[in-house]
Design a protein around this motif. Structure first.
Motif, short mmCIF file in Angstrom:
data_model
loop_
_atom_site.label_atom_id
_atom_site.label_comp_id
_atom_site.label_asym_id
_atom_site.label_seq_id
_atom_site.Cartn_x
_atom_site.Cartn_y
_atom_site.Cartn_z
N GLU A 1 1.15 -1.32 0.06
CA GLU A 1 -0.12 0.04 0.02
C GLU A 1 0.78 1.40 -0.05
O GLU A 1 0.21 2.28 0.72
CB GLU A 1 -1.00 0.32 1.41
CG GLU A 1 -1.96 -0.72 1.09
CD GLU A 1 -3.15 -1.43 1.97
OE1 GLU A 1 -3.30 -0.40 3.09
OE2 GLU A 1 -3.08 -2.12 2.56
N LYS B 1 -0.58 3.23 -2.50
CA LYS B 1 -2.39 3.25 -2.62
C LYS B 1 -2.87 4.06 -2.88
O LYS B 1 -2.75 4.79 -1.47
CB LYS B 1 -2.71 1.58 -2.36
CG LYS B 1 -3.73 1.77 -2.12
CD LYS B 1 -4.65 0.36 -1.14
CE LYS B 1 -5.72 0.44 -1.30
NZ LYS B 1 -6.53 -0.06 -0.27
N ASN C 1 -4.40 5.47 0.58
CA ASN C 1 -2.97 5.33 2.42
C ASN C 1 -2.73 6.24 1.93
O ASN C 1 -2.50 6.20 3.63
CB ASN C 1 -2.35 4.10 1.25
CG ASN C 1 -2.04 3.42 3.11
OD1 ASN C 1 -2.96 3.16 3.91
ND2 ASN C 1 -0.81 3.12 2.74
#
Length: 155
Positions: A78, A81, A84
């Motif tokens: 992540e 991502k 995030n």
């Protein structure tokens, strides 16, 4: 702390680039999220304010850090991502550090309404309504007198 809406993912953050950056981070631990287009898009999520303290980023010692809501050290997949990555001041990001937000959830202003978890009293301090609110206050230093409480009082 207010509820925020996630803006659309930057067009330059293609699935191919996400894979490349994630692989590079996993390989050598290099900072891969500090690309101008990405930093600008992250800052825009909250109008250049810290998502936790709402302090204006860029003032005093409150320069913006790209905060990984789910820590990059624990959730490498992540690392770039979209959703995030959050704009945070150094104080909040530093105190939160590597808190495992999946095991010990704190308020994610993109998903949770902070009003359901914390409230402000006349003392200009935040108080928890829920366990998640308590963890958020604790792990982002929202009641730090020097950085936040005195500023709320002045406002």
């Amino acid at each position: 702390m207010i509820k925020l809406t996630l803006s659309p993912k930057p067009t330059k953050l293609t699935p191919k680039l996400e894979k490349e950056l994630t692989a590079k981070y996993k390989k050598d631990g290099k900072i891969v999220w500090k690309r101008k287009f990405l930093v600008e898009a992250v800052a825009a999520i909250s109008n250049n304010k810290c998502v936790y303290s709402e302090c204006k980023l860029g003032e005093e010692s409150k320069y913006m850090e790209v905060e990984h809501f789910h820590p990059k050290s624990l959730y490498e997949d992540e690392v770039v991502k979209w959703g995030n990555l959050l704009p945070s001041c150094k104080k909040c990001n530093g105190v939160k550090d590597n808190l495992d937000t999946k095991k010990f959830p704190i308020i994610n202003p993109l998903e949770d309404d902070p009003k359901e978890h914390i409230y402000l009293k006349r003392s200009f301090r935040l108080y928890p309504k829920t366990e998640m609110g308590k963890r958020t206050i604790q792990h982002t230093a929202l009641n730090d007198r020097k950085h936040f409480v005195n500023k709320r009082f002045k406002i």
